[in-house]
Design an enzyme around this catalytic site. Structure first.
Site, PDB file in Angstrom:
ATOM      1  N   HIS A   1       0.796  -1.229   0.000  1.00  0.00           N
ATOM      2  CA  HIS A   1       0.000   0.000   0.000  1.00  0.00           C
ATOM      3  C   HIS A   1       0.827   1.277   0.000  1.00  0.00           C
ATOM      4  O   HIS A   1       0.261   2.370   0.063  1.00  0.00           O
ATOM      5  CB  HIS A   1      -0.928   0.027   1.219  1.00  0.00           C
ATOM      6  CG  HIS A   1      -2.115  -0.880   1.094  1.00  0.00           C
ATOM      7  ND1 HIS A   1      -3.249  -0.527   0.406  1.00  0.00           N
ATOM      8  CD2 HIS A   1      -2.333  -2.129   1.560  1.00  0.00           C
ATOM      9  CE1 HIS A   1      -4.125  -1.519   0.453  1.00  0.00           C
ATOM     10  NE2 HIS A   1      -3.587  -2.500   1.154  1.00  0.00           N
TER      11      HIS A   1
ATOM     12  N   LYS B   1       0.892  14.099   0.598  1.00  0.00           N
ATOM     13  CA  LYS B   1      -0.437  14.434   0.078  1.00  0.00           C
ATOM     14  C   LYS B   1      -0.567  15.932  -0.207  1.00  0.00           C
ATOM     15  O   LYS B   1      -1.527  16.373  -0.829  1.00  0.00           O
ATOM     16  CB  LYS B   1      -1.514  13.972   1.057  1.00  0.00           C
ATOM     17  CG  LYS B   1      -1.571  12.443   1.205  1.00  0.00           C
ATOM     18  CD  LYS B   1      -2.626  12.014   2.204  1.00  0.00           C
ATOM     19  CE  LYS B   1      -2.655  10.514   2.440  1.00  0.00           C
ATOM     20  NZ  LYS B   1      -3.173   9.756   1.296  1.00  0.00           N
TER      21      LYS B   1
ATOM     22  N   THR C   1      -8.783   6.190  -2.599  1.00  0.00           N
ATOM     23  CA  THR C   1     -10.162   5.788  -2.882  1.00  0.00           C
ATOM     24  C   THR C   1     -11.108   6.979  -2.714  1.00  0.00           C
ATOM     25  O   THR C   1     -12.206   6.977  -3.276  1.00  0.00           O
ATOM     26  CB  THR C   1     -10.626   4.639  -1.969  1.00  0.00           C
ATOM     27  OG1 THR C   1     -10.440   5.006  -0.601  1.00  0.00           O
ATOM     28  CG2 THR C   1      -9.862   3.366  -2.277  1.00  0.00           C
TER      29      THR C   1
ATOM     30  N   LYS D   1      -8.201  14.130   3.146  1.00  0.00           N
ATOM     31  CA  LYS D   1      -7.018  13.269   3.198  1.00  0.00           C
ATOM     32  C   LYS D   1      -6.498  13.218   4.627  1.00  0.00           C
ATOM     33  O   LYS D   1      -6.597  14.200   5.355  1.00  0.00           O
ATOM     34  CB  LYS D   1      -5.887  13.857   2.329  1.00  0.00           C
ATOM     35  CG  LYS D   1      -6.200  13.948   0.850  1.00  0.00           C
ATOM     36  CD  LYS D   1      -6.047  12.610   0.195  1.00  0.00           C
ATOM     37  CE  LYS D   1      -6.321  12.671  -1.282  1.00  0.00           C
ATOM     38  NZ  LYS D   1      -6.327  11.340  -1.889  1.00  0.00           N
ATOM     39  N   ARG D   2      -5.915  12.095   4.995  1.00  0.00           N
ATOM     40  CA  ARG D   2      -5.081  12.123   6.185  1.00  0.00           C
ATOM     41  C   ARG D   2      -3.915  13.078   5.927  1.00  0.00           C
ATOM     42  O   ARG D   2      -3.395  13.154   4.823  1.00  0.00           O
ATOM     43  CB  ARG D   2      -4.533  10.718   6.481  1.00  0.00           C
ATOM     44  CG  ARG D   2      -5.519   9.839   7.209  1.00  0.00           C
ATOM     45  CD  ARG D   2      -4.901   8.479   7.533  1.00  0.00           C
ATOM     46  NE  ARG D   2      -5.759   7.781   8.462  1.00  0.00           N
ATOM     47  CZ  ARG D   2      -5.690   7.912   9.788  1.00  0.00           C
ATOM     48  NH1 ARG D   2      -4.799   8.725  10.321  1.00  0.00           N
ATOM     49  NH2 ARG D   2      -6.506   7.249  10.567  1.00  0.00           N
TER      50      ARG D   2
ATOM     51  N   LYS E   1     -14.618   8.111  -4.780  1.00  0.00           N
ATOM     52  CA  LYS E   1     -15.895   8.463  -4.159  1.00  0.00           C
ATOM     53  C   LYS E   1     -16.397   9.804  -4.685  1.00  0.00           C
ATOM     54  O   LYS E   1     -17.592   9.967  -4.991  1.00  0.00           O
ATOM     55  CB  LYS E   1     -15.741   8.511  -2.637  1.00  0.00           C
ATOM     56  CG  LYS E   1     -15.411   7.156  -2.020  1.00  0.00           C
ATOM     57  CD  LYS E   1     -14.875   7.296  -0.601  1.00  0.00           C
ATOM     58  CE  LYS E   1     -14.336   5.963  -0.088  1.00  0.00           C
ATOM     59  NZ  LYS E   1     -13.616   6.098   1.192  1.00  0.00           N
TER      60      LYS E   1
END
Length: 824
Positions: free
Chosen positions: A365, A562, A658, A556-557, A662
């Protein structure tokens, strides 16, 4: 008496009835009243909202139990290959509404609960709300998939603007969905020593902790199949403290019991960040040890409810069992299975190894080095001495094979070894997973390619047949039908409801891209969702926003890769320009408790919001909002309301994502880099229907070779220099001028993720977003194209590919007979 319906309720009712069927309202109402009667505490007659919730949950659960039993009977009678998905971390989401949708009960339950007489609170009816619905806790999956934790650390900003972690005691009031299974309690061993004797190898003098299973039913969509999520809870054995208790050591007895049961009390919620804590290693081994004993017991039995072993040979084990390792957290399943097969079942090493490799598969991951687990040898030697011996043996045999293929290549042997010798001696758990599995997969095409080209290049060259890709997916049941019923209905009106179980049917919507009525309907649904979300923000966060503005959302975390910081720089730039489009920036993240930079980013987001949101000159044209306590149920509100989805990680760093899927399914356009699943999403929808910007993977690699100098961008771009000078001078933190010095220093001198390099391209792309948003019709046409091409990103497709290409089973649409139907 039926209640009058609003337009929204009518659409929801049609959708749920048309898509999920109708049940007998009278029977549901009778069962609901019965459960409510037995839920009430004897000394009070007034039901609370929690009483109503538990009564409804038990009513719905009644419809699961018969199907649950039928499913298990089917498995024992047909003896199919069973799939065990082992994971320590995931978001479960609320169970009640999801179960009602999958069983086709939602409309009937709505009507039944409305008809039940209730003592209403001042101002209206009780709202039946699921409070302990698995939100915000990192959990586990499938038979033995992980720890049945009592507390998840649930970060919130209850003392804003800093993140403060609070224990989320989600079992405080009980859990109506789980069933304890004490008859299947299993001993798990720790510490001790290894005894090599004439009768074989034994792990002795261990500390024993019991694993108590808790089962949660997980229903399929209208197929009468109910699978099981099994969680494990740690329990101290009785003899663990009775001896001390009997001699008066009561306090020590209690402390020892608490120490044993701490294993499942709190799970470390670290995201893409490895911490080598002993408790975390205990949790990982506790999970896999209990699970594997459970798997082997089930493999040996063949009758429903029987514990007597029937199979004595393990030859068929890989044909009847598939174990999917979700990340490296359950990697100890490999040496544990070897230990059981060799030490307990007395198989020879070669036979046991063949069974283990054919049974196990590994999903990677992340490509981030700091996220890959590397456990210190001295910790493993103390906690799991026999497993360390097995890992050494696995490593030696593996390196012998590598040396045979690449003789004399010592550097390759060093790179591929499971044991890292430099510095503190460690075991590389990703290498263990690769060596001990028959398939390794990434979770997006670009991610899988990067694994083969860089991170696991040596392993790919050695065994290329092992590597596959399985692009992630999301379930349309939760992420469309449940959270966005209005959109689900207008889609069903045009193309029917088959898309719910086969999302590829959404391609039929391409015929309606220019349909004026459909364009209006889609735009209207989005506006309704934005109005609801705006009302939610005003109620819960006391923030008033303009629902006609662009909702620009980054869910997002918090992590540097990110690039929430790129979003922050953009917002400050807009503020400085004093020419504001109607923009609303909604950041909805949370950070791992030990991640200092992530917490500083949260502080920056809230500090920017404090300045911008309270500037009377801007009014409602620009706002930045931090939604604390991000969880599945909050995502179900945010996702349908978003206009723009931020997917702006540095190319080559996001495995898949993901959230991007969504948002796409729910009618948000994407602004993003060509990273993770964005690449495949843009391919499906067409890049002209995406807002793509910034460096590609090859550009990042080239910059790494040449060197990245943030100061070059700072000197060359006046707007960027102004933003950074404001952060340095304390413009957004006047009482603490040096508050953001760590962020400034990182961006200027140690930014691995090259925020400045994409700054100009990101701003230009955002200008294109604002220009298109002014043209509602053209914007909505792109939205429809995105929705219509999102079918690939259904988890149904993902799981079918896992089944066929990794687990060796064929997916089926076979429907198990309902409890009242005769069995085949």
């Amino acid at each position: 008496m039926s209640r009058p319906l609003s337009d929204y309720d009518k659409r929801k009712q049609i959708s749920v009835r048309g898509l999920a069927g109708v049940e007998n309202v009278s029977d549901l109402k009778k069962n609901f009243n019965r459960h409510l009667h037995f839920t009430l505490v004897k000394d009070r007659n007034v039901a609370t909202p929690r009483d109503y919730y538990f009564a409804l949950a038990h009513t719905v659960r009644d419809h699961l139990v018969g199907r649950w039993i039928r499913t298990q009977q089917y498995y024992y009678e047909k003896d199919p290959k069973r799939i065990y998905y082992l994971s320590l971390e995931f978001y479960m989401g609320r169970t009640l509404q999801n179960t009602m949708v999958n069983l086709g009960l939602q409309n009937a339950c709505d009507e039944a609960t409305y008809q039940v007489p209730q003592r209403q609170p001042a101002g209206g009816r009780w709202e039946i709300r699921e409070e302990n619905g698995w939100n915000g806790v990192l959990g586990r999956w499938d038979w033995g998939g992980g720890d049945g934790e009592q507390d998840g650390t649930n970060p919130s900003s209850s003392c804003p603007p800093w993140q403060v972690e609070e224990a989320d005691d989600w079992l405080r009031y009980g859990n109506p969905w789980e069933k304890a299974r004490p008859e299947y309690m299993i001993p798990v061993h720790f510490y001790g020593r290894v005894d090599h004797g004439p009768d074989g190898t034994k792990w002795v003098d261990t500390q024993v902790i019991l694993a108590l299973p808790y089962d949660t039913p997980v229903p399929g969509y209208r197929n009468n199949t109910v699978n099981t999520m099994r969680l494990w809870s740690a329990r101290a054995p009785n003899e663990f403290n009775l001896k001390d208790f009997n001699v008066g050591g009561y306090i020590q007895a209690v402390l020892d019991r608490n120490l044993a049961e701490n294993i499942s009390r709190v799970l470390y919620p670290n995201d893409n960040f490895f911490e080598g804590k002993e408790l975390r290693l205990k949790q990982e081994y506790f999970t896999v040890a209990a699970t594997l004993q459970d798997i082997i017991r089930r493999f040996k039995s063949s009758k429903f409810g029987s514990r007597d072993p029937v199979r004595t040979s393990f030859d068929a084990f890989p044909d009847k069992v598939a174990i999917q390792l979700n990340d490296t957290h359950p990697s100890l399943a490999i040496p544990e299975l070897m230990r059981v097969l060799v030490d307990t079942e007395k198989l020879d090493w070669e036979k046991a190894w063949d069974i283990t490799v054919r049974t196990c598969a590994y999903t990677n991951h992340t490509v981030l080095p700091e996220a890959l687990e590397r456990w210190p040898v001295n910790l493993l030697e103390t906690l799991l001495p026999r497993h360390l011996e097995i890992i050494y043996e696995i490593n030696q045999r593996f390196l012998d094979k590598v040396n045979a293929m690449f003789p004399g290549d010592l550097d390759r042997l060093r790179r591929m070894s499971l044991v890292e010798e430099s510095g503190i001696k460690r075991i590389n758990m990703a290498h263990l997973c690769i060596v001990g599995s028959h398939v390794i997969n990434g979770v997006a095409r670009i991610h899988s390619d990067i694994l083969k080209k860089t991170v696991f290049k040596d392993f790919y060259e050695f065994e290329p047949h092992k590597f596959q890709n399985k692009t992630n997916g999301i379930t349309p049941r939760r992420w469309l039908v449940l959270c966005n019923p209005g959109l689900a209905e207008v889609i069903a009106e045009r193309i029917g409801d088959e898309y719910i179980s086969d999302l590829d049917h959404l391609k039929k919507l391409l015929a309606f891209v220019d349909d004026e009525g459909f364009i209006r309907d889609v735009a209207k649904i989005k506006q309704e969702n934005k109005l609801k979300f705006a009302a939610y923000l005003e109620k819960e966060y006391k923030v008033k926003i303009n629902p006609n503005s662009l909702f620009d959302v980054q869910v997002k975390r918090i992590h540097e890769y990110k690039r929430q910081l790129l979003n922050c720089l953009h917002v400050i730039t807009l503020y400085n320009r004093e020419c504001w489009p109607p923009n609303h920036m909604c950041c909805c993240p949370l950070a791992a408790p030990g991640y200092h930079m992530a917490k500083m980013i949260i502080k920056l987001v809230t500090a920017i919001g404090d300045v911008i949101n309270n500037d009377p000159v801007i009014g409602d044209r620009l706002k930045m909002i931090f939604l604390e306590n991000y969880r599945v149920s909050l995502a179900e509100k945010v996702v349908p309301a978003a206009d723009l989805s931020e997917q702006i990680s540095t190319a080559g760093t996001e495995a898949s994502g993901t959230g991007n899927m969504k948002f796409m399914l729910n009618g948000a356009l994407t602004i993003g880099t060509m990273d993770g699943a964005n690449v495949e999403m843009a391919e499906e929808a067409g890049e002209e229907n995406f807002f793509i910007f910034g460096m590609r993977v090859e550009d990042v690699e080239e910059m790494d070779r040449k060197g990245y100098c943030a100061k070059d961008y700072y000197d060359r771009i006046p707007e960027l220099r102004q933003v950074m000078d404001q952060l340095s001078s304390g413009f957004f933190s006047p009482k603490q001028p040096e508050l953001f010095k760590d962020i400034v220093n990182m961006l200027m001198n140690n930014d691995r993720f090259k925020v400045f390099a994409d700054y100009e391209a990101y701003l230009k792309c955002q200008e294109n977003v604002s220009a298109l948003y002014k043209n509602t019709k053209e914007w909505t046409k792109k939205v429809i194209k995105n929705i219509a091409t999102s079918g690939k990103f259904s988890s149904d497709r993902t799981i079918s590919q896992y089944a066929r290409e990794i687990w060796g089973v064929e997916p089926t649409h076979h429907k198990i007979p309902a409890p009242d139907d005769p069995r085949e």
